[in-house]
Design a protein around this motif. Structure first.
Motif, mmCIF file in Angstrom:
data_model
loop_
_atom_site.group_PDB
_atom_site.id
_atom_site.type_symbol
_atom_site.label_atom_id
_atom_site.label_comp_id
_atom_site.label_asym_id
_atom_site.label_seq_id
_atom_site.Cartn_x
_atom_site.Cartn_y
_atom_site.Cartn_z
ATOM 1 N N GLY A 1 20.438 -6.134 -14.652
ATOM 2 C CA GLY A 1 21.014 -4.800 -14.789
ATOM 3 C C GLY A 1 22.527 -4.812 -14.619
ATOM 4 N N ALA A 2 23.016 -5.598 -13.667
ATOM 5 C CA ALA A 2 24.463 -5.695 -13.458
ATOM 6 C C ALA A 2 25.141 -6.331 -14.671
ATOM 7 N N ARG A 3 24.489 -7.344 -15.235
ATOM 8 C CA ARG A 3 25.028 -7.985 -16.438
ATOM 9 C C ARG A 3 25.068 -7.004 -17.612
ATOM 10 N N ALA A 4 24.009 -6.225 -17.754
ATOM 11 C CA ALA A 4 23.960 -5.241 -18.841
ATOM 12 C C ALA A 4 25.022 -4.165 -18.645
ATOM 13 N N GLN B 1 30.317 -1.824 -20.127
ATOM 14 C CA GLN B 1 31.677 -1.420 -19.760
ATOM 15 C C GLN B 1 32.716 -2.167 -20.592
ATOM 16 N N SER B 2 32.508 -3.460 -20.814
ATOM 17 C CA SER B 2 33.478 -4.227 -21.598
ATOM 18 C C SER B 2 33.467 -3.789 -23.052
ATOM 19 N N GLN B 3 32.296 -3.387 -23.578
ATOM 20 C CA GLN B 3 32.238 -2.900 -24.950
ATOM 21 C C GLN B 3 32.903 -1.545 -25.094
#
Length: 110
Positions: free
Chosen positions: A96-99, A104-106
């Motif tokens: 979930g943190a990775r997603a 956020q980066s996108q």
């Protein structure tokens, strides 16, 4: 929200199931052996005859061995199941943190 493909979900489920089966099997063997030794030293018939002669061994020593095996089996079962749940939670939180990080980066790049 990012989806999980079927093969990844099945692979993860099989690995977790195998881990749970191994935990239950190993701790069950230890606890059952300990209970069997305790019962045989107390004079109860447990229906399992391993062909071991217990005549020359101190029954107090056998009782302690049986108690240690039983306690070890129970503790390994509880700690193994807690580790299984912990791994499931850690894996889901990290995914979930990775997603969230990817989202956020996108959004920043747009």
């Amino acid at each position: 929200m990012q989806g999980i493909d079927l093969t990844e979900g099945l692979n993860y489920g099989v690995r977790m199931t195998i881990f749970g089966i191994v935990i239950i099997t190993i701790s069950g063997i230890s606890a059952a052996s300990g209970i069997g030794v305790l019962m045989s030293t107390l004079g109860y018939s447990v229906g399992i005859n391993l062909g071991l002669s217990l005549r020359g061994i101190n029954t107090t020593l056998l009782s302690v061995l049986g108690a240690i095996l039983t306690i070890t089996g129970i503790i390994s079962l509880v700690s193994g199941l807690i580790a299984l749940v912990y791994k499931l939670i850690v894996d889901s939180v990290s995914r979930g943190a990775r997603a969230a990080s990817n989202t956020q980066s996108q959004s920043r790049s747009s």
